[in-house]
Design a protein around this motif. Structure first.
Motif, PDB file in Angstrom:
ATOM      1  N   ASN A 181      42.946  30.544  28.455  1.00 39.95           N
ATOM      2  CA  ASN A 181      42.585  30.831  29.386  1.00 39.95           C
ATOM      3  C   ASN A 181      42.725  31.629  30.853  1.00 39.95           C
ATOM      4  OD1 ASN A 181      39.973  28.948  31.539  1.00 39.95           O
ATOM      5  ND2 ASN A 181      42.348  28.786  32.519  1.00 39.95           N
ATOM      6  N   SER A 182      44.013  32.112  31.135  1.00 40.75           N
ATOM      7  CA  SER A 182      44.980  32.570  32.433  1.00 40.75           C
ATOM      8  C   SER A 182      43.897  33.809  32.059  1.00 40.75           C
ATOM      9  CB  SER A 182      46.561  32.710  31.970  1.00 40.75           C
ATOM     10  OG  SER A 182      46.762  32.958  31.315  1.00 40.75           O
ATOM     11  N   ALA A 183      44.134  34.378  30.591  1.00 43.61           N
ATOM     12  CA  ALA A 183      43.736  36.448  30.488  1.00 43.61           C
ATOM     13  C   ALA A 183      42.605  36.778  30.475  1.00 43.61           C
ATOM     14  CB  ALA A 183      44.394  36.912  29.271  1.00 43.61           C
ATOM     15  N   ALA A 184      41.265  35.415  30.557  1.00 47.76           N
ATOM     16  CA  ALA A 184      40.369  35.121  30.550  1.00 47.76           C
ATOM     17  C   ALA A 184      39.822  35.266  31.742  1.00 47.76           C
ATOM     18  CB  ALA A 184      39.392  34.335  29.700  1.00 47.76           C
ATOM     19  N   LEU A 185      40.172  34.228  32.212  1.00 47.69           N
ATOM     20  CA  LEU A 185      40.068  34.310  33.851  1.00 47.69           C
ATOM     21  C   LEU A 185      40.536  35.742  34.861  1.00 47.69           C
ATOM     22  CD1 LEU A 185      40.524  30.531  35.492  1.00 47.69           C
ATOM     23  CD2 LEU A 185      38.795  31.874  34.836  1.00 47.69           C
ATOM     24  N   TYR A 186      41.407  36.327  34.156  1.00 51.04           N
ATOM     25  CA  TYR A 186      42.286  37.078  34.837  1.00 51.04           C
ATOM     26  C   TYR A 186      41.099  38.615  34.984  1.00 51.04           C
ATOM     27  CZ  TYR A 186      45.196  41.223  35.762  1.00 51.04           C
ATOM     28  OH  TYR A 186      45.962  42.517  36.410  1.00 51.04           O
ATOM     29  N   ALA A 187      40.249  38.836  33.590  1.00 54.51           N
ATOM     30  CA  ALA A 187      39.126  39.525  32.727  1.00 54.51           C
ATOM     31  C   ALA A 187      37.631  39.116  34.384  1.00 54.51           C
ATOM     32  CB  ALA A 187      39.287  39.278  31.569  1.00 54.51           C
ATOM     33  N   ALA A 188      37.724  38.071  34.381  1.00 60.77           N
ATOM     34  CA  ALA A 188      36.765  38.043  35.107  1.00 60.77           C
ATOM     35  C   ALA A 188      36.907  38.234  36.155  1.00 60.77           C
ATOM     36  CB  ALA A 188      36.320  35.910  34.772  1.00 60.77           C
ATOM     37  N   ILE A 189      38.210  38.392  36.703  1.00 63.28           N
ATOM     38  CA  ILE A 189      38.617  38.711  38.356  1.00 63.28           C
ATOM     39  C   ILE A 189      38.165  40.167  38.260  1.00 63.28           C
ATOM     40  CG2 ILE A 189      40.471  39.043  39.776  1.00 63.28           C
ATOM     41  CD1 ILE A 189      41.482  36.194  39.465  1.00 63.28           C
ATOM     42  N   LEU A 190      39.096  40.709  37.306  1.00 68.97           N
ATOM     43  CA  LEU A 190      39.160  42.729  36.855  1.00 68.97           C
ATOM     44  C   LEU A 190      37.223  42.735  36.606  1.00 68.97           C
ATOM     45  CD1 LEU A 190      41.589  42.911  34.392  1.00 68.97           C
ATOM     46  CD2 LEU A 190      41.975  43.776  37.069  1.00 68.97           C
ATOM     47  N   ASN A 191      36.581  42.225  35.917  1.00 64.32           N
ATOM     48  CA  ASN A 191      35.222  42.724  36.166  1.00 64.32           C
ATOM     49  C   ASN A 191      34.723  42.392  37.800  1.00 64.32           C
ATOM     50  OD1 ASN A 191      33.069  42.817  34.038  1.00 64.32           O
ATOM     51  ND2 ASN A 191      32.130  41.300  34.960  1.00 64.32           N
ATOM     52  N   GLN A 192      34.876  41.551  37.749  1.00 66.70           N
ATOM     53  CA  GLN A 192      34.356  41.526  39.931  1.00 66.70           C
ATOM     54  C   GLN A 192      34.402  42.183  40.189  1.00 66.70           C
ATOM     55  OE1 GLN A 192      31.916  38.582  40.574  1.00 66.70           O
ATOM     56  NE2 GLN A 192      32.179  39.407  42.583  1.00 66.70           N
ATOM     57  N   VAL A 193      35.725  42.845  40.698  1.00 69.52           N
ATOM     58  CA  VAL A 193      36.492  43.714  41.537  1.00 69.52           C
ATOM     59  C   VAL A 193      35.719  44.614  41.280  1.00 69.52           C
ATOM     60  CG1 VAL A 193      38.344  42.561  42.363  1.00 69.52           C
ATOM     61  CG2 VAL A 193      38.838  44.194  40.628  1.00 69.52           C
ATOM     62  N   THR A 194      35.752  45.439  39.986  1.00 65.85           N
ATOM     63  CA  THR A 194      35.049  46.135  39.237  1.00 65.85           C
ATOM     64  C   THR A 194      33.259  46.558  39.428  1.00 65.85           C
ATOM     65  OG1 THR A 194      35.444  45.803  37.125  1.00 65.85           O
ATOM     66  CG2 THR A 194      37.356  47.286  38.531  1.00 65.85           C
ATOM     67  N   GLY A 195      33.230  45.413  39.983  1.00 61.68           N
ATOM     68  CA  GLY A 195      31.777  45.999  39.869  1.00 61.68           C
ATOM     69  C   GLY A 195      30.961  45.919  37.858  1.00 61.68           C
ATOM     70  N   GLY A 196      32.025  45.510  37.218  1.00 57.49           N
ATOM     71  CA  GLY A 196      31.856  44.866  35.919  1.00 57.49           C
ATOM     72  C   GLY A 196      31.434  46.525  35.359  1.00 57.49           C
ATOM     73  N   ASP A 197      31.955  47.223  35.450  1.00 58.86           N
ATOM     74  CA  ASP A 197      33.107  48.100  35.149  1.00 58.86           C
ATOM     75  C   ASP A 197      34.384  48.436  33.286  1.00 58.86           C
ATOM     76  OD1 ASP A 197      33.947  50.484  33.693  1.00 58.86           O
ATOM     77  OD2 ASP A 197      34.948  51.541  36.074  1.00 58.86           O
ATOM     78  N   LEU A 198      33.331  47.213  31.954  1.00 58.80           N
ATOM     79  CA  LEU A 198      34.185  47.098  31.250  1.00 58.80           C
ATOM     80  C   LEU A 198      35.772  48.013  31.062  1.00 58.80           C
ATOM     81  CD1 LEU A 198      33.991  45.142  29.288  1.00 58.80           C
ATOM     82  CD2 LEU A 198      32.799  45.135  28.193  1.00 58.80           C
ATOM     83  N   ASN A 199      34.831  49.366  31.463  1.00 59.52           N
ATOM     84  CA  ASN A 199      35.950  50.251  30.996  1.00 59.52           C
ATOM     85  C   ASN A 199      37.130  50.505  31.004  1.00 59.52           C
ATOM     86  OD1 ASN A 199      34.240  51.276  28.565  1.00 59.52           O
ATOM     87  ND2 ASN A 199      33.596  52.881  30.456  1.00 59.52           N
ATOM     88  N   ALA A 200      36.787  49.906  32.834  1.00 56.27           N
ATOM     89  CA  ALA A 200      38.550  49.870  33.601  1.00 56.27           C
ATOM     90  C   ALA A 200      39.151  48.346  33.202  1.00 56.27           C
ATOM     91  CB  ALA A 200      37.805  49.761  35.056  1.00 56.27           C
ATOM     92  N   VAL A 201      38.484  47.555  32.837  1.00 55.64           N
ATOM     93  CA  VAL A 201      38.988  45.803  32.613  1.00 55.64           C
ATOM     94  C   VAL A 201      39.386  45.919  31.538  1.00 55.64           C
ATOM     95  CG1 VAL A 201      38.564  43.349  32.055  1.00 55.64           C
ATOM     96  CG2 VAL A 201      37.056  44.804  33.866  1.00 55.64           C
ATOM     97  N   THR A 202      39.163  46.647  30.357  1.00 58.65           N
ATOM     98  CA  THR A 202      39.672  46.707  28.562  1.00 58.65           C
ATOM     99  C   THR A 202      41.307  47.694  28.856  1.00 58.65           C
ATOM    100  OG1 THR A 202      37.351  46.854  27.943  1.00 58.65           O
ATOM    101  CG2 THR A 202      39.508  48.023  26.438  1.00 58.65           C
ATOM    102  N   LYS A 203      40.773  48.870  29.832  1.00 52.98           N
ATOM    103  CA  LYS A 203      42.286  49.394  29.695  1.00 52.98           C
ATOM    104  C   LYS A 203      43.665  48.545  30.556  1.00 52.98           C
ATOM    105  CE  LYS A 203      43.496  53.691  32.122  1.00 52.98           C
ATOM    106  NZ  LYS A 203      44.893  53.717  32.342  1.00 52.98           N
ATOM    107  N   LEU A 204      42.901  47.499  31.498  1.00 52.00           N
ATOM    108  CA  LEU A 204      43.892  46.783  31.617  1.00 52.00           C
ATOM    109  C   LEU A 204      45.424  45.654  30.803  1.00 52.00           C
ATOM    110  CD1 LEU A 204      42.393  46.254  35.291  1.00 52.00           C
ATOM    111  CD2 LEU A 204      45.230  46.846  34.649  1.00 52.00           C
ATOM    112  N   PHE A 205      44.181  45.757  30.023  1.00 55.02           N
ATOM    113  CA  PHE A 205      44.406  44.609  29.104  1.00 55.02           C
ATOM    114  C   PHE A 205      44.884  45.985  28.046  1.00 55.02           C
ATOM    115  CE2 PHE A 205      41.435  41.716  30.925  1.00 55.02           C
ATOM    116  CZ  PHE A 205      42.893  40.757  30.801  1.00 55.02           C
ATOM    117  N   ALA A 206      44.548  46.661  27.717  1.00 52.71           N
ATOM    118  CA  ALA A 206      44.869  47.505  26.061  1.00 52.71           C
ATOM    119  C   ALA A 206      46.254  48.564  26.728  1.00 52.71           C
ATOM    120  CB  ALA A 206      43.733  48.480  26.208  1.00 52.71           C
ATOM    121  N   ASP A 207      46.502  48.435  27.845  1.00 51.21           N
ATOM    122  CA  ASP A 207      47.703  49.425  27.818  1.00 51.21           C
ATOM    123  C   ASP A 207      49.088  48.708  27.652  1.00 51.21           C
ATOM    124  OD1 ASP A 207      45.831  52.209  28.412  1.00 51.21           O
ATOM    125  OD2 ASP A 207      46.061  51.456  30.668  1.00 51.21           O
TER     126      ASP A 207
END
Length: 333
Positions: A181-207
């Motif tokens: 859950n913690s990482a899921a909600l972290y993803a939700a925060i990232l999705n919000q602050v990037t305006g839905g930029d999934l590439n940017a959100v993915t990179k913060l996890f993939a790295d």
């Protein structure tokens, strides 16, 4: 009737009467053993001898299995009396997979936070990623963190860095979003602050490379190894306040953050009774606050920040969160 006969009758009557009174007072029956699956971040609370004693006073003994909150919905839950994930969306997903025996009950809450150390926070401040808020607590600027990740900022590239000169990307270590859950909600925060930029959100996890599946695992590693494990680790505020304070450790709040509602999903009548007890019993609420959780019946734990307004995003509904996690998981696999 002989005297011995009367004595036997009196003893039997005494035992029966005592048993009846004990039943009324809740003392005679052996504790009911309930089985539950819980988010790992609550293990310390339930392991507390005072919590066990308080539950025992009400006739409960618990046998608990820890698991990632998002992972619970896919587990075989037929043998459990209740599930206790770390958020309302996770509880809704569990209830969708198995019919509950009553309404889900929010017991306490905890904002997402980040654990770090003073030298690391100083570097973040130099890089324009962290600052002190008006209340004195530290915040981690999530938009600035995304921007730093996009330009491949490493710790050894921060000006004046003589304390943590490693060639690693500036990241927060998290769990796997599909499990925890913690990482899921972290993803939700990232999705919000990037305006839905999934590439940017993915990179913060993939790295990050390989990650753990429960929130407690990386926190335990960080407590044991510090920056040798990771400079920054995603946690719940309650975890840090309960066990992380001391030395040069520092608690930061993502700006913005999400307050996660830890919610019980009961599968049996006894599970529903336990959920209500955890929510309403003053002693259990006080003990939860002592372990860093935010409760309706106790003041904030020492070190907790008074958050509100733009500091906090609403928790996403389960449908929205599931869609985000499915898209993210497809890119991460």
């Amino acid at each position: 009737m002989r005297r011995t006969g009367w004595l036997i009758v009196l003893v039997v009557l005494f035992v029966v009467a005592g048993a009846s009174i004990g039943h009324v007072l809740g003392r005679d029956a052996a504790p009911r053993e309930l089985t539950g699956v819980i988010g790992s971040e609550k293990a310390g609370f339930f392991a507390d001898p005072e919590v066990k004693a308080a539950l025992g006073k009400h006739g409960f003994r618990l046998r608990l299995d820890p698991a990632g909150s998002r992972r619970m919905a896919g587990m075989p839950l037929s043998g459990y009396d209740f599930a206790f994930p770390g958020s309302a969306p996770a509880a809704a997903e569990i209830a969708r997979h198995r019919r509950p025996a009553g309404p889900a009950v929010t017991v306490f809450s905890s904002p997402l936070a980040v654990a770090g150390t003073s030298p690391i926070v100083d570097l973040l401040q130099t890089a324009g990623l962290a600052r002190r808020a008006g209340g004195g607590h530290w915040t981690l600027d999530m938009k600035a963190l995304v921007a730093a990740n996009q330009r491949q900022l490493r710790w050894d590239q921060i000006p004046g860095n003589v304390t943590f000169q490693v060639k690693q990307a500036v990241l927060v270590a998290t769990t796997r979003p599909d499990d925890s859950n913690s990482a899921a909600l972290y993803a939700a925060i990232l999705n919000q602050v990037t305006g839905g930029d999934l590439n940017a959100v993915t990179k913060l996890f993939a790295d990050q490379g390989a990650v753990d599946t429960t929130t407690e695992e990386p926190f335990e590693s960080w407590l044991a190894r510090g920056t040798d494990f990771a400079p920054l680790v995603l946690v719940y505020e309650a975890q840090f306040l309960d066990r992380g304070k001391g030395g040069n450790r520092v608690l930061l709040y993502p700006q913005p953050t999400i307050v996660s509602d830890h919610t019980v999903v009961p599968f049996t009548a006894a599970g529903a009774e336990l959920a209500k007890l955890l929510q309403t019993d003053p002693q259990l609420q006080r003990l939860a606050a002592a372990h860093g959780f935010r409760t309706a019946g106790a003041p904030l734990a020492p070190g907790a920040a008074a958050l509100g307004g733009p500091d906090i995003l609403p928790s996403p509904d389960e449908t929205t969160l599931q869609a985000l996690l499915a898209a993210l998981e497809e890119r991460l696999t």
